[in-house]
Enzyme design. Structure first.
Site, PDB file in Angstrom:
ATOM      1  N   LYS A 132       3.525 -31.273  24.240  1.00 33.92           N
ATOM      2  CA  LYS A 132       2.367 -30.773  23.510  1.00 33.92           C
ATOM      3  C   LYS A 132       1.651 -31.910  22.789  1.00 33.92           C
ATOM      4  O   LYS A 132       0.437 -32.086  22.945  1.00 33.92           O
ATOM      5  CB  LYS A 132       2.818 -29.711  22.500  1.00 33.92           C
ATOM      6  CG  LYS A 132       1.642 -29.021  21.812  1.00 33.92           C
ATOM      7  CD  LYS A 132       2.113 -28.044  20.739  1.00 33.92           C
ATOM      8  CE  LYS A 132       3.202 -27.113  21.229  1.00 33.92           C
ATOM      9  NZ  LYS A 132       2.851 -25.708  21.221  1.00 33.92           N
TER      10      LYS A 132
ATOM     11  N   ARG B 212       4.054 -27.048  14.858  1.00 32.80           N
ATOM     12  CA  ARG B 212       4.597 -26.570  16.130  1.00 32.80           C
ATOM     13  C   ARG B 212       5.639 -27.534  16.693  1.00 32.80           C
ATOM     14  O   ARG B 212       5.553 -28.733  16.514  1.00 32.80           O
ATOM     15  CB  ARG B 212       3.484 -26.432  17.179  1.00 32.80           C
ATOM     16  CG  ARG B 212       2.461 -25.386  16.879  1.00 32.80           C
ATOM     17  CD  ARG B 212       1.352 -25.457  17.943  1.00 32.80           C
ATOM     18  NE  ARG B 212       0.158 -24.740  17.532  1.00 32.80           N
ATOM     19  CZ  ARG B 212      -0.137 -23.503  17.948  1.00 32.80           C
ATOM     20  NH1 ARG B 212       0.660 -22.860  18.778  1.00 32.80           N
ATOM     21  NH2 ARG B 212      -1.249 -22.926  17.535  1.00 32.80           N
TER      22      ARG B 212
ATOM     23  N   GLY C  47       8.896 -20.803  24.030  1.00 31.53           N
ATOM     24  CA  GLY C  47       9.388 -19.749  23.145  1.00 31.53           C
ATOM     25  C   GLY C  47      10.755 -20.001  22.553  1.00 31.53           C
ATOM     26  O   GLY C  47      11.287 -19.177  21.827  1.00 31.53           O
TER      27      GLY C  47
ATOM     28  N   MET D 180      11.720 -22.607  20.579  1.00 34.26           N
ATOM     29  CA  MET D 180      11.764 -23.216  19.252  1.00 34.26           C
ATOM     30  C   MET D 180      10.702 -22.611  18.349  1.00 34.26           C
ATOM     31  O   MET D 180       9.916 -21.787  18.777  1.00 34.26           O
ATOM     32  CB  MET D 180      11.619 -24.729  19.384  1.00 34.26           C
ATOM     33  CG  MET D 180      12.864 -25.360  20.014  1.00 34.26           C
ATOM     34  SD  MET D 180      12.737 -27.148  20.112  1.00 34.26           S
ATOM     35  CE  MET D 180      11.353 -27.378  21.186  1.00 34.26           C
TER      36      MET D 180
ATOM     37  N   ARG E  87      -0.909 -28.485  29.839  1.00 33.14           N
ATOM     38  CA  ARG E  87       0.322 -29.012  30.451  1.00 33.14           C
ATOM     39  C   ARG E  87       0.274 -28.660  31.924  1.00 33.14           C
ATOM     40  O   ARG E  87      -0.485 -27.766  32.327  1.00 33.14           O
ATOM     41  CB  ARG E  87       1.555 -28.410  29.789  1.00 33.14           C
ATOM     42  CG  ARG E  87       1.596 -26.894  29.845  1.00 33.14           C
ATOM     43  CD  ARG E  87       2.792 -26.328  29.077  1.00 33.14           C
ATOM     44  NE  ARG E  87       2.683 -24.873  28.982  1.00 33.14           N
ATOM     45  CZ  ARG E  87       3.449 -24.135  28.201  1.00 33.14           C
ATOM     46  NH1 ARG E  87       4.365 -24.692  27.440  1.00 33.14           N
ATOM     47  NH2 ARG E  87       3.323 -22.824  28.182  1.00 33.14           N
TER      48      ARG E  87
ATOM     49  N   HIS F 200       6.222 -13.202  27.668  1.00 34.80           N
ATOM     50  CA  HIS F 200       7.489 -13.927  27.733  1.00 34.80           C
ATOM     51  C   HIS F 200       8.239 -13.627  29.028  1.00 34.80           C
ATOM     52  O   HIS F 200       8.682 -14.527  29.739  1.00 34.80           O
ATOM     53  CB  HIS F 200       8.350 -13.566  26.518  1.00 34.80           C
ATOM     54  CG  HIS F 200       9.672 -14.265  26.508  1.00 34.80           C
ATOM     55  ND1 HIS F 200      10.812 -13.682  27.001  1.00 34.80           N
ATOM     56  CD2 HIS F 200      10.013 -15.499  26.093  1.00 34.80           C
ATOM     57  CE1 HIS F 200      11.808 -14.538  26.861  1.00 34.80           C
ATOM     58  NE2 HIS F 200      11.345 -15.657  26.313  1.00 34.80           N
TER      59      HIS F 200
ATOM     60  N   SER G 157      33.044 -36.920  58.293  1.00 34.15           N
ATOM     61  CA  SER G 157      32.297 -35.907  57.565  1.00 34.15           C
ATOM     62  C   SER G 157      33.048 -35.669  56.258  1.00 34.15           C
ATOM     63  O   SER G 157      34.231 -35.324  56.268  1.00 34.15           O
ATOM     64  CB  SER G 157      32.216 -34.622  58.384  1.00 34.15           C
ATOM     65  OG  SER G 157      31.516 -33.652  57.637  1.00 34.15           O
TER      66      SER G 157
ATOM     67  N   CYS H 160      29.789 -32.146  54.717  1.00 30.94           N
ATOM     68  CA  CYS H 160      29.733 -30.749  55.136  1.00 30.94           C
ATOM     69  C   CYS H 160      30.313 -29.823  54.080  1.00 30.94           C
ATOM     70  O   CYS H 160      30.558 -28.665  54.341  1.00 30.94           O
ATOM     71  CB  CYS H 160      30.411 -30.552  56.483  1.00 30.94           C
ATOM     72  SG  CYS H 160      32.167 -30.903  56.462  1.00 30.94           S
TER      73      CYS H 160
ATOM     74  N   TYR I 270      23.721 -37.942  57.263  1.00 26.71           N
ATOM     75  CA  TYR I 270      23.191 -36.571  57.220  1.00 26.71           C
ATOM     76  C   TYR I 270      23.919 -35.751  56.170  1.00 26.71           C
ATOM     77  O   TYR I 270      25.006 -36.129  55.713  1.00 26.71           O
ATOM     78  CB  TYR I 270      23.298 -35.885  58.593  1.00 26.71           C
ATOM     79  CG  TYR I 270      24.710 -35.609  59.041  1.00 26.71           C
ATOM     80  CD1 TYR I 270      25.382 -34.450  58.643  1.00 26.71           C
ATOM     81  CD2 TYR I 270      25.378 -36.501  59.873  1.00 26.71           C
ATOM     82  CE1 TYR I 270      26.681 -34.205  59.054  1.00 26.71           C
ATOM     83  CE2 TYR I 270      26.666 -36.259  60.294  1.00 26.71           C
ATOM     84  CZ  TYR I 270      27.316 -35.106  59.879  1.00 26.71           C
ATOM     85  OH  TYR I 270      28.603 -34.863  60.274  1.00 26.71           O
TER      86      TYR I 270
END
Lengths: 887, 887
Positions: free
Chosen positions: A27, A97, A106, A108, A341, A459, A777, A844, A864
């Protein structure tokens, strides 16, 4: 010069800028940036997160330096505004703020209208000529300050307010006049004094420091901590605090306040999207108490302001090259921007915005690929209700399409119930009148969220979109009886525990559990993923094969086909054991397990061979030319036999065996720690005929498929190798079988023989093992189990507590532990390549689908990753992001 | 010049020497050495083990070079002896013997009298004037060659011999004259031809190559392989072959043969000990068919020869500076030495000889300490029968004290039975008429061995001494009925499965299971171990605390006291969980486990605290000033609660709990893989009150003991740490408790807080953990489990097969796997010391008592090893040997 802790913005110039988020918070940094851009922003100053950090380190007190700098900047602000705090003639009012480097909506605290006191009321009343506004502002301030700074119960203020309304015989706040509100202030003062034990502070500087302390303190309130844990936000210094001169959307009828997005945060459409309320404060919009109007109507109401706002939006989006989420206030016909933002968005919007911005020439492909998170992509891969099915469904209610995706679950009415029900294995839909930050835990575990009030920026809507949880908000038809734990829609009552379904993409709500179907990949997503593929494939790596591939774990042809649709470039793991649980194989396999002699075992294996050939053919055909890694039998044999005496007796009868002997045999197979027992290649050593049968089936299937002109690349994988000799011996066995199968045909089949690295010792001795392996693997599931000494099946008793107490940063079965397990992966790769430089390596374990782990795998030099079919698109994206990040 | 494969000895000069054992074998090297020393040795030559290696690599055939060199040396031998192979006038006869670098008595083949054929018989008869001798030698040769080289059944030869004896009506071989033996030879020829399919080879060179092939071939016969496996002999090239001119102990009445030791191999007394038989060949002594005479009687029979032999013994012992085991033959009054080697000896003898040789100035202390093996020392620590008890025992039979130590077990009559019974958990005494190399497996597993025939140098006696297995040999009173599986002593029948006891130190045999008692340390052993301690303590190590210490694992004060007697320098591991199994603690502990609330748990812990204080006091007092490492609770809680429903219901009644709830609670504690479950410090994190109670008990006990003037050094050890945070958190908890206990007293107690390194991740991240640890103790049991992925409780199904198939060199739970697990130990030490250079490190797994593992621990830089009390002396010795070896 002493360190700067406070940064001024105002007078078209700011000390901060957008890049200073770490210390000014999102902010504060963006207010500074907007100021520098010449966008109308009420002036103010930001106390840095470093001051917050110091505040905590200093046992919740401010250093003299911080105090001095705040006072200096306050003086600057007073000078610019031409007003002073508490001045009875022209009082300055400010907002205080919170704002961290990462947005925590929301979570803080905020204090508005600070500076109000008995003297200031008079000044405001005088300046505005609006006594009611002045008293209302004072009332609001006392309530907010009491609540946020001093912890006075909200309810007590409500009672004092209601007492005045009752005595006047009115129902709504708006029906109270200035005199009434003065009485309310008196009532509030009494409430405050009773609760706090002293009178409400009249000194605005005392108010200011109280508010600053409260905001710093809210950094470590429960819900903020929980939010950071859920969102894995760590390593921040704290929150910054922005003190800014107030502007009032409730100043007059030509005042208002709103929230807008430069593009639609739900769909990503390039459409100026927003909501506003005239003569209202921002909290009225966010809290969802009044339903706001769409931004389009502002154009009709005040074309000039709309044009100003539109221009600001254009400038900001171009400046930040991303979709912006902005807050604005109009005070007496003058526009002010209070925040901008990068906008939170749904997965769908994230993909569309990213692709559109490339097409509009604003960003490049790498930026686009980097912008979409795995979680956002995951939303697109969420279940949905098929359009066909949808036509025939009866919609019981319709609300706002607050967060896309479909959800099915049992109705619960509180966040606590949601958490409790999910903990015991239920799926729930959380139904609330409106949600508040306290509900965050329940929202996180719910399949879907349904609220009765609130708009698209309420909210519930904002949080659900962030979480990717389907949400229908503002569904007015739903009348909730919290006490009875039920809701009523048009006379029909739905009780706690009843199934409901909802579709957050169109706001529809259905009774009962609707069938969901899986998503497909198309449109912009396809484009974005193709860019990701380009980036992955183009990765140049010194001493390692180029590119970074994505394979899938698939045991069945249909899974393999699905994975190929999703972009899999091979199979990294086919678990053959799942095949044995099929009815047709289970009985012969059990006959094999309990065989009394080698001959009997060989006999039992014959029908299994034929069936396995069919299995492997199916998979090879589905993969059509892509490599397929088949892991030979891994689990301990006792997993395949029944354990109750009755079942074993039945099995004995079926196999024509002596039941008592069979009971003993089955008992003999039991193990105290099966995870560390007779399984994997240990079975291959003690029962070579089983592995030989599997290798024969793989190669015969490959030959059969190759004869039909399908290209086939089997990769035979020997699991659980811990010593060189195991691999050497089993490789030699396999080679014999392969040579025999190939000698009987003139078809050529290219194949590899490799191993899983999943035992710590294998990683430690990888330089000895590599000469016998064509590929590795990394089986990071087992490797994690053994490196930590955790049984996946048993960690429920302590790992959640470990994560909560921060003994562990993450559950290591979800996110690869790069420090410990990762060290073994790196060692396995490095030692292996020290003797076989181009050794092919992959992963894997289930970490193969986790973005953080994928990034690690790329850095570790793996060729991979392999993951479940539905994670393949996410892995493609994350793999590309890993390549970009490593540049 | 081409490589030398054949080494001549003779003419007072040899091409080889004692240091060439690796290629000439022990026998060949020592024959060469004796030749060079001028000791009478029949000349000959040795074909090197390198030739054996090449023979196998060359698909069991000799290279041209080897063939040439053998023929050249044969010619040399014929020249020196003035005889030629197969010469009808003066034939040369030779022996062909095996000989590896490490002695493998009786495991490989030998052929004597080679060179005999129809023509040679005439020559021998002519030269000796003894036709009977000549035919007997021929007969023996055919039988031996047929058996060893061509695999003709021994039994068939016996039949042919018996046929002649029967036709002549005599019972003993000695009653056959030359003509009879000629008939026997005819019979043997027929047997040979029938079995082999061609006639007996008359060409001595064909015989010679046949014999050489047979000896090389015997390197890989089953029993030789088994012997090498049991004795962990690896990495040898093969066997050498010594071809040596024959001398005959059965040449005449003034001929004879014997075996002697420069000191008593059983007690170590400096006493010229041996046995001989006149007019006999060596095989008659070793096979135990005739009972030989003690060497002392030779002095009376032939003082001159005795003196010569005595002189040779003196020279050889002085030359080799060790006790010698020699074979000699007297041919017609002339002494020849056929072999010398460092004598195999009992543990007792090994210690005494080593100490005596130092006292006699022949060797230094380090050499003495290096000479005694852990296995030999182990024998001295074997159970024995107390002298008091012994007085009252009825001796049922008395034999030779062939191998010291007492044994109790059930009677079995075959080696196979011995192996089978032991495999199912029985302890056995193997009772045989005489043992043969085929019995090696059964002898290895038996508690004790009892033979009816054979002397102190019989197969049974030699092998048992080598193995440290108690043995009574030549116990003539024992009459065995193998068919009935029983033996008879003076009319009483003992059947298979009956208990017998024996004392190999005095040859006594008892009926039933006699109570055994543990050994103590005294006399020479004490001296030797004190030298070992000197060496250990003097070890200087750069960057590491000097010395290499030996601690013990002890859970009870009596164990701790015993360990101190055995020389323990501290406790490396006190497992507190064993304490909880005591009745007085089990019930409160169970109450704690099933507590429904923290308060209830704290209440339940109170009585346990008091009892634990008593436990720890006892141990601290027993260790009197030596450091004591106490490990906090480690096993999962379900190990402490009953599991059958009936037991749980009984427990519920006792605790006054709801039975159904308790059943659920107990079920909830079960784990699929408890080894990888909720245990160790994981309990400490989730139930901090339990660890806090233990720390409080340790410190209160320490304070109480310190108040009594006993010096006390508690080392609190937190087990199963895998992450830094675990140790950090638990250390902080412990510190709080310690500070509280110490703040309440004015007694000072020094303490340490450290951790076990037993989770692979802990070793991998040791640099992160070390800052929080005062010491490390490597728990190599669990570290082995997790590094290999083996559950100790479950490996029975495959590890034995792994060891047999050489997938594993050793059972990694017995001997530390230095390649894998050891790598983690080294990493743990190195990374730990990288941040805390003088970090104290030790090992408390069972490997702490294994000599090979101890050597590794020293090299890895550990400060101490810790093992069970009875292994402490062995660890002291092995630790000193590690220090010496590392110099």
């Amino acid at each position: 010069m002493s360190k700067q802790y406070v940064y001024y913005f105002g007078g078209e110039k700011a000390e901060g800028k957008a890049q200073m988020k770490e210390i000014l918070g999102g902010k504060g940094a963006n207010l500074a940036e907007m100021t520098n851009l010449g966008i109308p922003v009420p002036p103010g100053f930001t106390i840095s997160a470093e001051a917050c950090d110091m505040y905590y380190k200093n046992n919740r007190s401010h250093s003299a330096e911080v105090k001095t700098q705040v006072m200096k900047n306050l003086a600057l602000l007073e000078k610019e505004m031409g007003k002073t705090l508490g001045n009875p003639n022209d009082p300055l009012l400010v907002s205080v703020r919170s704002g961290a480097a990462v947005s925590m909506p929301g979570m803080m605290d905020t204090v508005l209208n600070l500076g109000m006191n008995a003297a200031a009321v008079a000044g405001i009343a005088k300046n505005t000529g609006n006594h009611r506004f002045a008293w209302d502002a004072y009332r609001r301030f006392i309530q907010m300050y009491g609540d946020v700074v001093m912890g006075v119960a909200h309810h007590d203020f409500e009672e004092a307010l209601n007492a005045v309304k009752k005595s006047k015989g009115v129902e709504n706040d708006v029906d109270l006049d200035a005199a009434d509100l003065e009485k309310v202030v008196d009532g509030y003062m009494a409430v405050y004094e009773k609760s706090v034990g002293k009178s409400f502070p009249q000194d605005p500087k005392e108010q200011l420091w109280g508010a600053i302390d409260a905001v710093f303190g809210s950094w470590n309130n429960d819900r903020a901590i929980k939010y950071r844990n859920i969102n894995k936000i760590g390593d921040l210094l704290g929150t910054a605090v922005t003190v800014q001169s107030m502007v009032f959307g409730n100043w007059s009828e030509t005042s208002g306040t709103g929230v807008c997005f430069s593009r639609d945060p739900s769909t990503g459409e390039n459409y100026f999207y927003g909501e506003y309320l005239m003569n209202a404060q921002g909290e009225d919009v966010v809290a969802g108490i009044r339903t706001p109007k769409p931004l389009t109507s502002l154009e009709d109401a005040n074309a000039d302001i709309y044009k100003q706002l539109f221009d600001v939006k254009e400038r900001l989006e171009n400046h930040y090259t991303d979709m912006q989420d902005m807050e604005f206030t109009i005070q007496d016909g003058v526009l002010f921007l209070l925040q901008t933002r990068n906008g939170k968005r749904t997965g769908k919007a994230a993909v569309k915005v990213a692709v559109d911005l490339v097409n509009e020439g604003m960003i490049d492909k790498e930026t686009a690929v980097s912008r979409v998170t795995a979680d956002q992509l995951d939303q697109l891969l969420h279940p949905m209700i098929s359009p066909v099915l949808k036509k025939n469904l009866k919609v019981i209610a319709k609300g706002l399409e607050a967060s896309p995706g479909a959800a099915v679950g049992k109705v619960v009415f509180t966040a606590e119930d949601a958490e409790a029900w999910v903990a015991r294995g239920e799926k729930v839909v959380l139904v609330r009148r409106e949600t508040s930050p306290e509900d965050i835990g329940g929202m996180h575990v719910a399949e879907g969220i349904l609220t009765a009030t609130g708009g698209m920026t309420s909210h519930a809507a904002v949080v659900a979109r962030g979480m990717g949880t389907p949400c229908v908000a503002g569904c007015k038809a739903v009348v909730i009886d919290e006490k009875a734990k039920s809701f009523n829609v048009g006379g029909t009552v739905y009780k706690e525990g009843d199934f409901v379904s909802l579709d957050g993409s169109d706001g529809e709500v259905y009774a009962g559990a609707v069938e969901l179907e899986q998503a497909e990949i198309s449109g912009e997503l396809n484009v974005l993923l193709s860019w990701a593929d380009e980036i992955r494939h183009a990765a140049k790596r010194e001493g390692i094969a180029d590119g970074f591939m994505v394979r899938t774990n698939a045991d069945l042809p249909e899974d393999a086909r699905k994975a190929v649709e999703f972009g899999a470039e091979g199979i990294g793991l086919t678990r053959t054991e799942h095949m044995f649980f099929e009815e047709s194989k289970l009985i012969p396999f059990r006959r094999m397990i309990v065989a009394d002699s080698l001959d009997e075992r060989l006999e039992a294996l014959k029908p299994i061979l034929e069936l396995q050939i069919i299995d492997f053919r199916g998979i090879f055909e589905a993969m059509d030319g892509k490599p397929v890694t088949v892991r030979l039998l891994d689990p301990p044999l006792h997993e395949f036999v029944p354990h109750s005496e009755a079942e074993v007796r039945a099995l004995a009868a079926e196999l024509g065996k002596d039941a008592d002997k069979l009971i003993k045999r089955v008992e003999g197979l039991q193990e105290l720690n099966p995870m560390l027992g007779h399984r994997g290649c240990r079975l291959g050593i003690t029962y070579p005929e089983v592995y030989n049968m599997q290798v024969e089936a793989i190669m015969k299937a490959a030959v059969a498929v190759a004869k039909n002109g399908v290209s086939v690349h089997p990769e035979i994988m020997i699991p659980l190798v811990g010593t060189t000799a195991e691999l050497e011996l089993l490789r030699a066995n396999a080679q014999k079988v392969i040579d025999k199968v190939l000698s009987e045909t003139d078809v050529k089949v290219e194949y590899l023989i490799g191993t899983m690295i999943e035992i710590p010792r294998a990683a430690l001795t990888s330089n000895l093992i590599a000469p016998h392996a064509d590929f590795y693997s990394f089986g990071t599931n087992d490797l994690t189990q053994m490196t930590f000494g955790y049984s996946r099946d048993d960690v429920g008793s302590f790992v959640p507590e470990y994560v909560e107490k921060k003994v562990l940063k993450d559950d290591p079965f979800q996110t690869l532990d790069t420090v410990g397990v990762g060290q073994l992966v790196e060692m396995g790769v490095a030692k292996g390549r020290s003797v076989k430089p181009m050794l092919k390596t992959g992963i894997c374990g289930e970490h193969g689908g986790d973005p953080e782990s994928i990034a690690f795998c790329y850095k570790a030099g793996l060729n991979y990753v392999s993951c479940s079919p539905y994670r393949v698109p996410i892995a493609r994206l994350a793999a590309a992001q890993a390549v970009i990040a490593a540049k």
